[in-house]
Design a protein around this motif. Structure first.
Motif, PDB file in Angstrom:
ATOM      1  N   SER A 232       0.841  -1.194   0.000  1.00  0.00           N
ATOM      2  CA  SER A 232       0.000   0.000   0.000  1.00  0.00           C
ATOM      3  C   SER A 232       0.879   1.248   0.000  1.00  0.00           C
ATOM      4  CB  SER A 232      -0.908   0.012   1.231  1.00  0.00           C
ATOM      5  OG  SER A 232      -1.575   1.258   1.321  1.00  0.00           O
ATOM      6  N   LEU A 233       0.633   2.131  -0.950  1.00  0.00           N
ATOM      7  CA  LEU A 233       1.401   3.371  -1.041  1.00  0.00           C
ATOM      8  C   LEU A 233       0.751   4.512  -0.265  1.00  0.00           C
ATOM      9  CD1 LEU A 233       2.397   3.343  -4.823  1.00  0.00           C
ATOM     10  CD2 LEU A 233       3.712   2.555  -2.850  1.00  0.00           C
ATOM     11  N   GLU A 234      -0.453   4.275   0.226  1.00  0.00           N
ATOM     12  CA  GLU A 234      -1.204   5.346   0.864  1.00  0.00           C
ATOM     13  C   GLU A 234      -0.458   5.947   2.049  1.00  0.00           C
ATOM     14  OE1 GLU A 234      -5.744   6.147   2.547  1.00  0.00           O
ATOM     15  OE2 GLU A 234      -4.951   4.099   2.472  1.00  0.00           O
ATOM     16  N   ARG A 235       0.134   5.104   2.874  1.00  0.00           N
ATOM     17  CA  ARG A 235       0.784   5.626   4.082  1.00  0.00           C
ATOM     18  C   ARG A 235       2.013   6.458   3.744  1.00  0.00           C
ATOM     19  NH1 ARG A 235       5.069   2.931   6.599  1.00  0.00           N
ATOM     20  NH2 ARG A 235       5.772   0.983   5.632  1.00  0.00           N
ATOM     21  N   TYR A 236       2.635   6.190   2.609  1.00  0.00           N
ATOM     22  CA  TYR A 236       3.806   6.968   2.220  1.00  0.00           C
ATOM     23  C   TYR A 236       3.390   8.373   1.765  1.00  0.00           C
ATOM     24  CZ  TYR A 236       6.186   2.534   2.609  1.00  0.00           C
ATOM     25  OH  TYR A 236       6.695   1.356   3.089  1.00  0.00           O
ATOM     26  N   GLU A 237       2.311   8.448   1.013  1.00  0.00           N
ATOM     27  CA  GLU A 237       1.809   9.766   0.609  1.00  0.00           C
ATOM     28  C   GLU A 237       1.298  10.539   1.824  1.00  0.00           C
ATOM     29  OE1 GLU A 237       0.251  10.757  -3.144  1.00  0.00           O
ATOM     30  OE2 GLU A 237      -0.122   8.664  -3.666  1.00  0.00           O
ATOM     31  N   ILE A 238       0.658   9.828   2.759  1.00  0.00           N
ATOM     32  CA  ILE A 238       0.197  10.491   3.979  1.00  0.00           C
ATOM     33  C   ILE A 238       1.387  11.021   4.768  1.00  0.00           C
ATOM     34  CG2 ILE A 238      -0.846  10.066   6.245  1.00  0.00           C
ATOM     35  CD1 ILE A 238      -2.802   8.156   4.844  1.00  0.00           C
ATOM     36  N   HIS A 239       2.445  10.245   4.837  1.00  0.00           N
ATOM     37  CA  HIS A 239       3.641  10.685   5.564  1.00  0.00           C
ATOM     38  C   HIS A 239       4.226  11.952   4.948  1.00  0.00           C
ATOM     39  CE1 HIS A 239       7.400  10.512   7.806  1.00  0.00           C
ATOM     40  NE2 HIS A 239       8.058  10.547   6.662  1.00  0.00           N
TER      41      HIS A 239
ATOM     42  N   ALA B 219      17.000  10.788  -4.153  1.00  0.00           N
ATOM     43  CA  ALA B 219      15.767  10.353  -3.490  1.00  0.00           C
ATOM     44  C   ALA B 219      15.396  11.304  -2.360  1.00  0.00           C
ATOM     45  CB  ALA B 219      15.917   8.926  -2.965  1.00  0.00           C
ATOM     46  N   LEU B 220      16.372  11.707  -1.562  1.00  0.00           N
ATOM     47  CA  LEU B 220      16.108  12.673  -0.493  1.00  0.00           C
ATOM     48  C   LEU B 220      15.694  14.015  -1.088  1.00  0.00           C
ATOM     49  CD1 LEU B 220      19.142  11.766   1.762  1.00  0.00           C
ATOM     50  CD2 LEU B 220      16.739  11.485   2.399  1.00  0.00           C
ATOM     51  N   GLY B 221      16.308  14.394  -2.196  1.00  0.00           N
ATOM     52  CA  GLY B 221      15.945  15.647  -2.848  1.00  0.00           C
ATOM     53  C   GLY B 221      14.497  15.655  -3.303  1.00  0.00           C
ATOM     54  N   ILE B 222      14.037  14.529  -3.853  1.00  0.00           N
ATOM     55  CA  ILE B 222      12.641  14.432  -4.281  1.00  0.00           C
ATOM     56  C   ILE B 222      11.705  14.666  -3.100  1.00  0.00           C
ATOM     57  CG2 ILE B 222      10.886  12.765  -5.046  1.00  0.00           C
ATOM     58  CD1 ILE B 222      13.044  11.647  -6.976  1.00  0.00           C
ATOM     59  N   LEU B 223      12.057  14.122  -1.954  1.00  0.00           N
ATOM     60  CA  LEU B 223      11.233  14.318  -0.757  1.00  0.00           C
ATOM     61  C   LEU B 223      11.136  15.799  -0.403  1.00  0.00           C
ATOM     62  CD1 LEU B 223       9.717  12.795   1.539  1.00  0.00           C
ATOM     63  CD2 LEU B 223      11.862  12.886   2.822  1.00  0.00           C
TER      64      LEU B 223
ATOM     65  N   SER C  30      15.212   4.006  -3.669  1.00  0.00           N
ATOM     66  CA  SER C  30      13.777   3.721  -3.586  1.00  0.00           C
ATOM     67  C   SER C  30      13.137   4.668  -2.579  1.00  0.00           C
ATOM     68  CB  SER C  30      13.561   2.263  -3.145  1.00  0.00           C
ATOM     69  OG  SER C  30      12.226   2.067  -2.701  1.00  0.00           O
ATOM     70  N   LEU C  31      12.232   5.521  -3.038  1.00  0.00           N
ATOM     71  CA  LEU C  31      11.607   6.466  -2.109  1.00  0.00           C
ATOM     72  C   LEU C  31      10.842   5.737  -1.012  1.00  0.00           C
ATOM     73  CD1 LEU C  31      11.243   9.415  -1.398  1.00  0.00           C
ATOM     74  CD2 LEU C  31       9.243   9.486  -2.901  1.00  0.00           C
ATOM     75  N   ILE C  32      10.307   4.574  -1.325  1.00  0.00           N
ATOM     76  CA  ILE C  32       9.621   3.784  -0.301  1.00  0.00           C
ATOM     77  C   ILE C  32      10.584   3.414   0.821  1.00  0.00           C
ATOM     78  CG2 ILE C  32       8.604   1.509   0.158  1.00  0.00           C
ATOM     79  CD1 ILE C  32       7.268   1.728  -2.611  1.00  0.00           C
ATOM     80  N   ARG C  33      11.727   2.857   0.451  1.00  0.00           N
ATOM     81  CA  ARG C  33      12.690   2.427   1.456  1.00  0.00           C
ATOM     82  C   ARG C  33      13.382   3.611   2.135  1.00  0.00           C
ATOM     83  NH1 ARG C  33      12.334  -0.670   4.267  1.00  0.00           N
ATOM     84  NH2 ARG C  33      14.454  -1.520   4.459  1.00  0.00           N
ATOM     85  N   VAL C  34      13.518   4.703   1.412  1.00  0.00           N
ATOM     86  CA  VAL C  34      14.076   5.915   2.039  1.00  0.00           C
ATOM     87  C   VAL C  34      13.164   6.380   3.169  1.00  0.00           C
ATOM     88  CG1 VAL C  34      14.579   8.362   1.662  1.00  0.00           C
ATOM     89  CG2 VAL C  34      15.403   6.654   0.033  1.00  0.00           C
ATOM     90  N   ILE C  35      11.862   6.368   2.922  1.00  0.00           N
ATOM     91  CA  ILE C  35      10.916   6.769   3.967  1.00  0.00           C
ATOM     92  C   ILE C  35      10.917   5.756   5.108  1.00  0.00           C
ATOM     93  CG2 ILE C  35       8.459   7.105   4.479  1.00  0.00           C
ATOM     94  CD1 ILE C  35       8.190   8.337   1.662  1.00  0.00           C
TER      95      ILE C  35
END
Length: 211
Positions: A43-50, A119-123, A105-110
């Motif tokens: 589920s990607l929802e929690r990452y967007e919520i974060h 990846a950190l820059g994208i955040l 991986s932005l998922i694993r970065v989070i």
């Protein structure tokens, strides 16, 4: 309803994103889709919520600084970003296992609060966009950095090193480290990278790790 990652649908979605106008691309969401290709069912929802929560907390911190007497200037905005993202949530570069695929991986970065510069820059860029702040990525060779602007002022900072402010000599050293001792800064390096350029650079890093 929670939507879970399906590789086939994600590929179709990414292909559709590739046909969009560049300024309509949601940078972090697309990076999450790329990261989820090999994680079916996630589920990607929690990452967007974060990411949304980070933006809210940066906004609140900035508001508190201004109410405490700080000027609403580019330095204050960067201070708010640093306080929440780098200090409170401890997002930083992974110096120990830099070449680990997880760092792209932005998922694993989070998940890990560790990553590589792109990846950190994208955040950081997405947080800035959520707040309506002019925050861009700069396509410095070998080391992606960010630039935040306000009222004709700008600061360049390093998302990999907890928002360290970079001056021209620092940028010159980054370029020389990648391109050799005779390399110099180009005016093009100060220009914002568009979404496609950032995502291609992210994907290129992933491809390097898979070799």
């Amino acid at each position: 309803m929670t939507v879970r990652a399906d590789p086939d649908r994600l590929m179709e979605t990414l292909q559709n994103i590739g046909m969009q106008q560049d300024d309509s691309i949601n940078l972090a969401r697309t990076a999450l889709y790329i990261a989820a290709l090999d994680q079916p069912g996630l589920s990607l929802e929690r990452y967007e919520i974060h990411i949304g929560r980070l933006a809210e907390e940066v906004y609140d911190r900035h508001d508190a600084l201004v109410h405490a007497g700080a000027k609403d200037a580019v330095e204050t905005r960067l201070a708010a970003l640093k306080h929440i993202v780098a200090d409170k949530y401890d997002y930083t570069g992974d110096n120990d296992t830099y070449d680990d695929l997880q760092n792209a991986s932005l998922i694993r970065v989070i998940d890990r609060r560790r990553g590589m510069p792109i990846a950190l820059g994208i955040l950081y860029i997405q947080i800035g966009r959520n707040l309506g702040w002019p925050l861009h990525g700069l396509n410095i060779p070998g080391h992606f950095v960010c630039r935040i602007d306000q009222d004709g002022q700008r600061l360049i900072f390093d998302p990999f090193n907890k928002c360290t402010i970079l001056q021209a000599p620092d940028l010159r050293q980054l370029v020389k480290k990648t391109l050799g001792p005779n390399a110099e800064l180009s005016v093009n390096y100060y220009e914002p990278a568009d979404n496609r350029t950032i995502l291609v650079r992210l994907q290129n890093n992933i491809n390097v790790f898979f070799r």
